[in-house]
Structure formats: structure tokens, C-alpha cells
Motif scaffolding. Structure first.
Motif: not given
Length: 330
Positions: A78-83, A85-90, A102-114
Motif C-alpha cells: 500500500l505504501l509503495v503504491i501510495g508513494s 502515486f503521490f510523486i506522479a500526482y505532484i 496515470t501515465k506518469t504513475f505507470l512509468f514510475h511504477f516500472y522504474t521503481t520495480g526496476t
């Protein structure tokens, strides 16, 4: 150690940040004309690099150690997704509204996973390296302990031989004391080394047999034969002597009957074949043949030559056989 680890972590993260910044600059190079100046383009890439690394750093330094490592997996997700999302929103909402978020969230989700994959891979490598180092240290400590056990064991047997001759008031006793001192000198010097020349180790065994042969007088015949080329071959010190000591202790020393000890060393290519055969007394005293010396050498063989030796001990009706083969190239 902690200071070096901290410095290494800082340098690694600075390097990761620079790498991400370079990748952002390269990925946006085709649209550089959309920016007023190269500096504004650089600021755009720097902002993206900071946001990417912020998500990764929050995950690595806060969420993983305080939640994931403590097995609070649900809260961690929950905290990973929330953090993210927060950065993508800002980063994206002010300019692109919700589709951009949404596009930025998916991009950061990919980079964070990497980044997570790289983090866990590096941590796993560190843990494996530490385990290998611990195993190596434990192995070295055990070998030192086993090697130190040989010293008093060998000295005790040798002093028994000298004591026996002194009781017989043998005129050779002073010479044998000097011979024993030479044997002990070799033992002390070799105990500081991981390996010694096989030639030197066999000379040590031969001198020990000469000492025992004088003590046992004419009631024991000892033969010691060496075949093959010893040149350049090395072996762990004091590895073979327990077999010789046991042949004497449980053969000639335990009886007044006529006895025999045959020891042969054969070198074929780089394989050492060490064979000991000793006759057994008619009346076998109550004793444990598999004493400290043999258990010690079995353990040392397992540590030093785990897949490069075979040891076969056969207790027959009239004699006792030890057949040891070691590949000395391993």
C-alpha cells in the motif's frame, strides 16, 4: 567497516542518480527543440531524474527496511503504491490532469520495480558473499583447531616411546631425544603452513618410524616403501602421521608378539596412494581403534579434500588395512 559501507552506499546512489539523469537527457534529446534553451531542457531532465530517484530512495531506505523486512507485506504494498502515486500526482497533475497522472504513475511504477530488482539482486549478492566468507572463516578455524589437536597427540605418543627406552636404560636414549626434538621442530614449523612438500612430510614419517623401530627392538618389522615422482607435490602437514601412529599403537605396541607394519606410498600422476597394513595381536586388548587421531584425520580430509580423496579402512582377522588416495592437484 560501517563507515566504508556508508560511503559505498552514497557513491552507489550518486552513480545511480547520474545514470538516470543521463538516460533522461538521451531519451528527451529528440524533443530538445521544444524547450527555450538547453538549460531549461536540462532542468526538465533533472526534475524527472529527481522524481524517479525519490520514489526509489523512499522504497529502498524507508519502506523496505521498516515494512518489507519486518514482513508487513500488505502495508508495504500500500505504501509503495501510495508513494509512487503521490510523486506522479505532484509531477503530472498540474500540466496533464488525470490521464497524465496515470501515465506518469505507470512509468514510475516500472522504474521503481526496476530499482527494487537491482536492490534485491545486490543485497542477495552481498548476503551470499558474507555467507561464503563466514563458511571460509569457520572452515579455517576448524582446521586450526584440528591441526592443534595433532600436536599434543603426536607429542604424547613420541614421549611414550622415549620413556619406554629410558626405562630399559638404552644407551640410544640421548640420541633419540635429539631425534624427537628434530621431529618436533618440523611439526612446529609445518603447523604454520597450509601445505608442505610431500617429500618433507614423508621424510618426517620415515624419521618417526626409525625412532619407533629402535624402541620396539626386534619384535616388530617395519617396512616403508616409496614409489613414483614426488617432485613439486604438496600436502597438508601432519595428515598421514595418525595412520602410522595407530598402526604402531594398536599393533606392535599392544603386544609382545612378533608383529609387522608395512607402509607403502605410490605416486601415479598426481594421485597419492598411501597404504598401511599392520598385524594384529592374538589377544586384542579392550580399546577403541577409532580414537581421536583417526576421527581428526577423517574430519581434516573432509575439509581439505572434500571431493578429492577416498579412505578405506578394513579390519581383518589378522591385520588392519588403511588405503588412502588423495588427488594432490585439487
Amino acid at each position: 567497516m560501517i563507515k566504508k559501507s556508508f560511503q559505498r552506499t552514497i557513491l552507489l546512489n550518486i552513480g545511480a542518480f547520474v545514470l538516470v539523469l543521463i538516460l533522461e537527457l538521451l531519451s528527451g534529446w529528440m524533443i530538445i527543440d521544444r524547450y527555450d534553451s538547453p538549460f531549461s531542457f536540462f532542468l526538465w531532465a533533472l526534475k524527472y531524474a529527481i522524481n524517479i530517484m525519490a520514489a526509489i530512495w523512499i522504497n529502498h531506505f524507508i519502506l523496505i527496511p521498516y515494512f518489507f523486512d519486518k514482513k508487513r507485506y500488505f502495508i508495504y504494498v500500500l505504501l509503495v503504491i501510495g508513494s509512487i502515486f503521490f510523486i506522479a500526482y505532484i509531477e503530472a497533475f498540474a500540466n496533464n490532469s488525470w490521464p497524465g497522472v496515470t501515465k506518469t504513475f505507470l512509468f514510475h511504477f516500472y522504474t521503481t520495480g526496476t530499482g527494487m530488482a537491482a536492490f534485491f539482486l545486490r543485497r542477495n549478492m552481498i548476503i551470499q558473499r558474507e555467507n561464503v566468507e563466514k563458511e571460509k572463516l569457520q572452515r579455517e578455524m576448524e582446521l586450526i583447531y584440528l591441526k592443534e589437536q595433532v600436536n599434543p597427540h603426536f607429542l604424547f605418543n613420541s614421549l611414550n616411546s622415549i620413556y619406554s627406552l629410558s626405562r630399559q636404560q638404552s644407551p640410544e636414549t640421548p640420541d633419540l631425544v635429539m631425534q624427537l626434538s628434530e621431529l618436533m621442530r618440523y611439526q612446529l614449523e609445518s603447523s604454520k603452513k597450509e601445505v608442505v612438500l610431500l617429500k618433507e612430510e614423508l621424510e618426517f614419517i620415515e624419521n618417526y618410524l626409525l625412532l619407533e623401530e629402535k624402541r620396539l627392538s626386534k619384535r616388530c618389522t617395519i617396512e616403508f616403501l616409496i614409489e613414483g615422482d614426488l617432485f613439486g607435490l604438496k600436502i597438508s602437514p601432519m595428515l598421514l602421521i595418525p595412520f602410522v601412529e595407530n598402526a604402531i599403537k594398536h599393533g606392535a605396541q599392544s603386544t609382545n608378539e612378533q608383529s609387522k607394519i608395512d607402509i607403502s606410498v605410490t605416486i601415479k600422476n598426481t594421485a597419492l596412494h598411501f597404504n598401511v597394513v599392520n598385524s594384529k595381536p592374538t589377544m586384542i586388548p579392550a580399546s577403541n581403534r577409532n580414537g581421536l587421531g583417526l576421527e581428526n584425520v577423517r574430519r581434516r580430509l573432509g575439509l581439505l579434500y572434500p571431493n578429492a580423496h577416498t579412505l578405506d579402512i578394513v579390519d581383518k582377522a589378522n591385520d588392519y588395512h588403511v588405503n588412502l588416495t588423495i588427488n594432490l592437484t585439487v
